[in-house]
Design an enzyme around this catalytic site. Structure first.
Site: not given
Ligand code: NAD
Ligand code: TYD
Length: 350
Positions: A130-132, A156, A160
């Protein structure tokens, strides 16, 4: 022909990636390993479960015996590692699961790949991050590049960042064929409705308050999940080993503006008595809330020819339509553990 281990393939991005890969690379085999936590949902995989080239394994990436068995029995030669605890708010109330899965789980996969692959030149391990990890930007700061120093601020992002460091170390120490992608905020089908866009969308449809943290001026750089999947494909197939690639849409939005955009579009698609924006409710801010994220995706664009295909407008339209057409999907989620989570997380709204 490759044999891919997709970890976390029942979650949001992993399931989109499984669909993407089967459609675009039907000759390859996919082993999808997922622990099915609250965020994992087998319904996300409907339509591909019958495929002969696909196998789902219910298991934990922290289970070293299982991982070793899978690598050996299935002759895994590519790993695309999505499995993680992924929600910042949950990491604030319960960080331990993040350390276990994101740090120890990644270590386990790296260790198994190191032992099993023994310098096989055909193997690849792609770590999805992630960019975080780069921390927070001020309004006038330049966007994150691959050389921006890490400065994670939440449990989180710290977990990561730890996993990213482990991946880097396995390249330098053991020559493991790794690649890392650091992507900005994703949105699209199958996103669990604890994240901003699906949460607001569902609440607006149901006439519930739309919770905005702090002043709503926090900025994220949004990318449609299919564009992320295409980026991962490009890095997996053409990326230089040991390198990291930022993926992002050059698409910065303040949270409040996204919420207003969703409200406006829903007013057109599902008109009600009052404008949906009247549901906007400012709530207590998230502790340690990062102000702004922005990705400089120049490296993946110039080196690998990737660019996003969705604009934010077309991506949001596609996503809203998906949630409208798949009401059963989110209604079934909402009936479970989700209710308890929402009650606990949004105490201001009681
Ligand atoms: P998500 O929470 O929707 O899905 C995570 C999945 O991992 C779930 O299916 C969960 O059951 C599985 N999981 C959790 N713990 C596990 C374990 N111990 N063993 C096996 N499976 C396990 O997450 P997402 O949004 O799909 O993110 C996927 C990846 O992408 C993550 O690594 C996250 O850090 C990264 N990412 C997400 C975003 C975003 O905006 N969602 C952006 C950049 C990077
Ligand atoms: P989120 O979808 O949780 O992603 P991330 O925290 O990984 O960026 O949140 C996106 C942005 O929206 C973040 O600045 C937090 C804000 N947010 C709210 O203002 N209200 C909410 O209920 C949630 C879940 C997020």
């Amino acid at each position: 022909m490759k044999t891919l281990l997709i970890t976390g393939g029942a979650g949001f991005i992993g399931s989109n990636f499984a669909h993407y890969w089967i459609q675009n690379h039907p000759e390859d085999r996919i082993i999808n390993l997922d622990a099915l936590t609250y965020a994992g949902n087998l319904e996300n995989l409907a339509g591909i479960e019958e495929s002969e080239t696909y196998r789902f394994v219910h298991g934990d990436i922290c289970d070293a015996t299982l991982i070793e068995k899978l690598f050996t029995e299935e002759k895994i030669d590519h790993v695309v590692h999505f499995a993680a605890e992924s929600h910042v708010d949950r990491s604030i109330t319960g960080p331990e699961a993040f350390i276990k899965t994101n740090v120890h789980g990644t270590f386990n996969l790296l260790e198994t790949a190191r032992k099993t692959w023994a310098n096989d030149a055909n193997c690849r391990f792609l770590h999805v991050s992630t960019d975080e990890v780069y921390g927070s930007l001020g309004d006038n700061d330049p966007a994150f590049t691959e050389t921006t120093p890490f400065a994670p601020n939440s449990p989180y992002s710290a977990s990561k960042a730890s996993s990213d460091h482990l991946v880097r170390a396995y390249f330098h120490t053991y020559n493991l064929p790794v690649l890392t992608t650091n992507c900005s905020n994703n949105y699209g089908p199958y996103q669990f409705p604890e994240k901003l866009i699906p949460l607001v969308f569902i609440n607006a449809l149901e006439g519930k308050p739309l919770p905005i943290y702090g002043d709503g001026q926090y900025i994220r750089d949004w990318l449609h999940v299919e564009d992320h999947c295409r980026g991962i494909d490009a890095v997996l197939q053409q990326g230089r080993l040991g390198e990291t690639y930022n993926i992002g849409g050059c698409n910065e939005w303040a949270n409040i503006d996204i919420v207003k955009l969703i409200c406006k579009r829903l007013d057109e698609l599902r008109p009600g008595n009052n404008p949906k924006a009247e549901l906007i409710t400012y709530v207590t801010d998230r502790p340690g809330h990062d102000r702004r994220y922005a990705i400089n995706a120049g490296k993946i664009m110039t080196e690998l020819g990737w660019s996003p295909q969705y604009t934010f407008e077309t991506g949001i339209e596609h996503t809203l339509n998906w949630y409208l057409e798949n009401q059963g999907w989110w209604e079934r989620i909402r009936d479970g553990e989700y209710r308890k989570y929402i009650k606990q997380q949004y105490q201001d709204l009681k």
